[in-house]
Design a protein around this motif. Structure first.
Motif, PDB file in Angstrom:
ATOM      1  N   VAL A  30      -2.223 -89.486 -23.803  1.00 43.35           N
ATOM      2  CA  VAL A  30      -1.462 -90.606 -23.262  1.00 43.35           C
ATOM      3  C   VAL A  30      -0.407 -90.004 -22.350  1.00 43.35           C
ATOM      4  CG1 VAL A  30       0.042 -92.572 -23.788  1.00 43.35           C
ATOM      5  CG2 VAL A  30      -1.828 -91.982 -25.347  1.00 43.35           C
ATOM      6  N   PHE A  31      -0.301 -90.538 -21.127  1.00 44.27           N
ATOM      7  CA  PHE A  31       0.638 -89.960 -20.171  1.00 44.27           C
ATOM      8  C   PHE A  31       1.294 -91.050 -19.328  1.00 44.27           C
ATOM      9  CE2 PHE A  31      -3.476 -90.133 -18.169  1.00 44.27           C
ATOM     10  CZ  PHE A  31      -3.236 -90.520 -16.857  1.00 44.27           C
ATOM     11  N   ARG A  32       2.422 -90.678 -18.763  1.00 44.29           N
ATOM     12  CA  ARG A  32       3.177 -91.569 -17.880  1.00 44.29           C
ATOM     13  C   ARG A  32       3.015 -91.069 -16.448  1.00 44.29           C
ATOM     14  NH1 ARG A  32       8.163 -91.757 -20.055  1.00 44.29           N
ATOM     15  NH2 ARG A  32       7.832 -93.804 -20.932  1.00 44.29           N
ATOM     16  N   LEU A  38       8.004 -99.267 -17.225  1.00 44.54           N
ATOM     17  CA  LEU A  38       7.921-100.722 -17.295  1.00 44.54           C
ATOM     18  C   LEU A  38       7.989-101.148 -18.754  1.00 44.54           C
ATOM     19  CD1 LEU A  38       4.967-101.227 -14.799  1.00 44.54           C
ATOM     20  CD2 LEU A  38       7.413-101.399 -14.323  1.00 44.54           C
ATOM     21  N   SER A  39       8.904-102.044 -19.076  1.00 47.27           N
ATOM     22  CA  SER A  39       9.017-102.523 -20.450  1.00 47.27           C
ATOM     23  C   SER A  39       8.048-103.668 -20.677  1.00 47.27           C
ATOM     24  CB  SER A  39      10.434-103.017 -20.739  1.00 47.27           C
ATOM     25  OG  SER A  39      11.322-101.930 -20.745  1.00 47.27           O
ATOM     26  N   SER A  40       7.532-103.743 -21.891  1.00 43.99           N
ATOM     27  CA  SER A  40       6.702-104.894 -22.241  1.00 43.99           C
ATOM     28  C   SER A  40       7.643-106.047 -22.543  1.00 43.99           C
ATOM     29  CB  SER A  40       5.813-104.570 -23.432  1.00 43.99           C
ATOM     30  OG  SER A  40       6.581-104.457 -24.595  1.00 43.99           O
ATOM     31  N   SER A  41       7.062-107.228 -22.695  1.00 43.91           N
ATOM     32  CA  SER A  41       7.900-108.395 -22.966  1.00 43.91           C
ATOM     33  C   SER A  41       8.479-108.367 -24.379  1.00 43.91           C
ATOM     34  CB  SER A  41       7.092-109.672 -22.754  1.00 43.91           C
ATOM     35  OG  SER A  41       5.974-109.686 -23.615  1.00 43.91           O
ATOM     36  N   GLN A  42       7.937-107.499 -25.224  1.00 40.16           N
ATOM     37  CA  GLN A  42       8.440-107.406 -26.591  1.00 40.16           C
ATOM     38  C   GLN A  42       8.353-105.966 -27.063  1.00 40.16           C
ATOM     39  OE1 GLN A  42       5.857-110.014 -28.710  1.00 40.16           O
ATOM     40  NE2 GLN A  42       4.146-108.601 -28.735  1.00 40.16           N
ATOM     41  N   ARG A 145       3.816-100.547 -23.066  1.00 38.20           N
ATOM     42  CA  ARG A 145       2.564-100.706 -23.809  1.00 38.20           C
ATOM     43  C   ARG A 145       1.380-100.494 -22.885  1.00 38.20           C
ATOM     44  NH1 ARG A 145       0.678-106.106 -27.156  1.00 38.20           N
ATOM     45  NH2 ARG A 145      -0.872-105.060 -28.476  1.00 38.20           N
ATOM     46  N   VAL A 146       0.387 -99.790 -23.415  1.00 38.47           N
ATOM     47  CA  VAL A 146      -0.909 -99.684 -22.748  1.00 38.47           C
ATOM     48  C   VAL A 146      -1.949-100.156 -23.760  1.00 38.47           C
ATOM     49  CG1 VAL A 146      -1.120 -97.216 -23.319  1.00 38.47           C
ATOM     50  CG2 VAL A 146      -2.561 -98.197 -21.554  1.00 38.47           C
ATOM     51  N   ARG A 147      -2.722-101.166 -23.345  1.00 36.36           N
ATOM     52  CA  ARG A 147      -3.755-101.734 -24.223  1.00 36.36           C
ATOM     53  C   ARG A 147      -4.994-101.962 -23.373  1.00 36.36           C
ATOM     54  NH1 ARG A 147      -3.277-107.162 -27.953  1.00 36.36           N
ATOM     55  NH2 ARG A 147      -5.149-106.738 -29.172  1.00 36.36           N
ATOM     56  N   THR A 158     -13.069 -90.266 -19.989  1.00 34.47           N
ATOM     57  CA  THR A 158     -12.817 -91.635 -19.546  1.00 34.47           C
ATOM     58  C   THR A 158     -11.333 -91.822 -19.298  1.00 34.47           C
ATOM     59  OG1 THR A 158     -14.705 -92.416 -20.838  1.00 34.47           O
ATOM     60  CG2 THR A 158     -13.080 -94.067 -20.185  1.00 34.47           C
ATOM     61  N   TYR A 159     -11.000 -92.484 -18.187  1.00 38.87           N
ATOM     62  CA  TYR A 159      -9.611 -92.747 -17.803  1.00 38.87           C
ATOM     63  C   TYR A 159      -9.330 -94.232 -17.938  1.00 38.87           C
ATOM     64  CZ  TYR A 159      -5.635 -93.508 -14.656  1.00 38.87           C
ATOM     65  OH  TYR A 159      -4.437 -93.893 -14.111  1.00 38.87           O
ATOM     66  N   LEU A 160      -8.255 -94.564 -18.659  1.00 36.38           N
ATOM     67  CA  LEU A 160      -7.788 -95.939 -18.797  1.00 36.38           C
ATOM     68  C   LEU A 160      -6.456 -96.049 -18.075  1.00 36.38           C
ATOM     69  CD1 LEU A 160      -8.431 -96.344 -22.639  1.00 36.38           C
ATOM     70  CD2 LEU A 160      -9.993 -96.902 -20.769  1.00 36.38           C
ATOM     71  N   ASP A 161      -6.348 -96.999 -17.153  1.00 38.44           N
ATOM     72  CA  ASP A 161      -5.158 -97.147 -16.328  1.00 38.44           C
ATOM     73  C   ASP A 161      -4.429 -98.423 -16.713  1.00 38.44           C
ATOM     74  OD1 ASP A 161      -3.251 -96.977 -14.342  1.00 38.44           O
ATOM     75  OD2 ASP A 161      -4.602 -97.583 -12.731  1.00 38.44           O
ATOM     76  N   ASN A 162      -3.107 -98.312 -16.791  1.00 33.29           N
ATOM     77  CA  ASN A 162      -2.303 -99.483 -17.121  1.00 33.29           C
ATOM     78  C   ASN A 162      -0.953 -99.383 -16.420  1.00 33.29           C
ATOM     79  OD1 ASN A 162      -2.152-101.949 -18.697  1.00 33.29           O
ATOM     80  ND2 ASN A 162      -0.495-100.949 -19.789  1.00 33.29           N
ATOM     81  N   GLY A 163      -0.964 -99.428 -15.107  1.00 28.74           N
ATOM     82  CA  GLY A 163       0.276 -99.349 -14.345  1.00 28.74           C
ATOM     83  C   GLY A 163       0.919 -97.989 -14.441  1.00 28.74           C
ATOM     84  N   SER A 164       2.064 -97.916 -15.088  1.00 30.48           N
ATOM     85  CA  SER A 164       2.791 -96.645 -15.175  1.00 30.48           C
ATOM     86  C   SER A 164       2.259 -95.730 -16.274  1.00 30.48           C
ATOM     87  CB  SER A 164       4.283 -96.900 -15.399  1.00 30.48           C
ATOM     88  OG  SER A 164       4.489 -97.517 -16.658  1.00 30.48           O
ATOM     89  N   LEU A 165       1.371 -96.239 -17.128  1.00 35.28           N
ATOM     90  CA  LEU A 165       0.816 -95.435 -18.225  1.00 35.28           C
ATOM     91  C   LEU A 165      -0.682 -95.251 -18.031  1.00 35.28           C
ATOM     92  CD1 LEU A 165       2.618 -97.146 -21.235  1.00 35.28           C
ATOM     93  CD2 LEU A 165       3.199 -94.959 -20.174  1.00 35.28           C
ATOM     94  N   GLY A 166      -1.185 -94.124 -18.532  1.00 37.25           N
ATOM     95  CA  GLY A 166      -2.616 -93.865 -18.490  1.00 37.25           C
ATOM     96  C   GLY A 166      -3.053 -93.195 -19.770  1.00 37.25           C
ATOM     97  N   VAL A 167      -4.357 -93.270 -20.032  1.00 32.58           N
ATOM     98  CA  VAL A 167      -4.942 -92.657 -21.217  1.00 32.58           C
ATOM     99  C   VAL A 167      -6.236 -91.963 -20.797  1.00 32.58           C
ATOM    100  CG1 VAL A 167      -5.866 -93.049 -23.540  1.00 32.58           C
ATOM    101  CG2 VAL A 167      -4.005 -94.494 -22.690  1.00 32.58           C
ATOM    102  N   LEU A 168      -6.394 -90.712 -21.217  1.00 36.01           N
ATOM    103  CA  LEU A 168      -7.654 -89.999 -21.076  1.00 36.01           C
ATOM    104  C   LEU A 168      -8.280 -89.903 -22.454  1.00 36.01           C
ATOM    105  CD1 LEU A 168      -6.696 -87.037 -18.701  1.00 36.01           C
ATOM    106  CD2 LEU A 168      -8.068 -89.042 -18.135  1.00 36.01           C
ATOM    107  N   VAL A 169      -9.578 -90.189 -22.544  1.00 39.97           N
ATOM    108  CA  VAL A 169     -10.291 -90.163 -23.810  1.00 39.97           C
ATOM    109  C   VAL A 169     -11.604 -89.413 -23.616  1.00 39.97           C
ATOM    110  CG1 VAL A 169     -11.352 -91.542 -25.637  1.00 39.97           C
ATOM    111  CG2 VAL A 169      -9.367 -92.425 -24.425  1.00 39.97           C
ATOM    112  N   LYS A 170     -11.896 -88.531 -24.558  1.00 38.59           N
ATOM    113  CA  LYS A 170     -13.202 -87.871 -24.586  1.00 38.59           C
ATOM    114  C   LYS A 170     -13.677 -87.856 -26.027  1.00 38.59           C
ATOM    115  CE  LYS A 170     -15.937 -84.128 -22.766  1.00 38.59           C
ATOM    116  NZ  LYS A 170     -15.923 -82.896 -21.972  1.00 38.59           N
ATOM    117  N   ILE A 171     -14.923 -88.286 -26.211  1.00 37.78           N
ATOM    118  CA  ILE A 171     -15.520 -88.332 -27.536  1.00 37.78           C
ATOM    119  C   ILE A 171     -16.789 -87.495 -27.491  1.00 37.78           C
ATOM    120  CG2 ILE A 171     -16.513 -89.829 -29.307  1.00 37.78           C
ATOM    121  CD1 ILE A 171     -14.684 -92.049 -28.243  1.00 37.78           C
TER     122      ILE A 171
END
Length: 174
Positions: A30-32, A38-42, A145-147, A158-171
């Motif tokens: 998980v990286f920025r 960016l803050s989530s609404s909660q 939050r990144v979901r 696999t790269y998941l993008d969520n604005g200012s946050l990202g996630v790399l996943v390898k299985i």
């Protein structure tokens, strides 16, 4: 009884292989990205890990160290969490709780749940991570939050993008 003995030995020899068929190594970064957080609404909920098992005891050495090294401040990134663990995957979703940093009133600086299920040689993934900020008293003041949900192939990064946050996943399957 003599007839059953060879059959029993054969079953014992085959059993470990049968149980190992669903064992995978999961690695998550998980990286920025550069820019303002960016803050989530909660803020992150107190029950952020409900229904998920901690990966403690199943952690493994990381293999994506080269990729993580590229996610450095000089390139405009910051690694927030880098974990690898072993987990059995089945058709039913299996949730793992990940966190890093010092716990403060039930929350960590980075906390999240990864839900995985194997579906006909593909893997369904749902990642839900919270990046938390605390005040000087250790109280949660805000979260990013990144979901993301995706279907991925084993052995592919696999790269998941969520604005200012990202996630790399390898299985991978050992």
């Amino acid at each position: 009884m003599r007839v059953l003995r060879p059959l029993l030995m054969l079953l014992c020899l085959m059993a470990p292989q049968a149980f190992a068929d669903g064992l995978f190594q999961i690695e998550v970064i998980v990286f920025r990205q550069a820019g303002e957080a960016l803050s989530s609404s909660q803020p992150a909920p107190d029950d952020w890990a409900v229904g998920a098992a901690p990966i403690a005891g199943n952690e493994r050495g990381t293999a994506l160290d080269g990729e993580a090294a590229k996610l450095n401040p000089g390139n405009g990134y910051e690694v927030l969490l880098h974990k690898a663990w072993a987990q059995n995957l089945t058709a039913a979703p299996n949730k793992a709780a990940l966190s890093t940093g010092n716990e403060q009133f039930g929350h960590f600086p980075v906390e999240g749940v990864v839900s995985l299920s194997e579906q006909q040689r593909l893997i369904d993934l749902e990642a839900d991570f919270w990046i938390n900020r605390f005040d000087s008293d250790g109280l949660l003041t805000g979260s990013e939050r990144v979901r993301q949900k995706t279907r991925l192939k084993p052995n592919e990064l696999t790269y998941l993008d969520n604005g200012s946050l990202g996630v790399l996943v390898k299985i991978t399957q050992p």
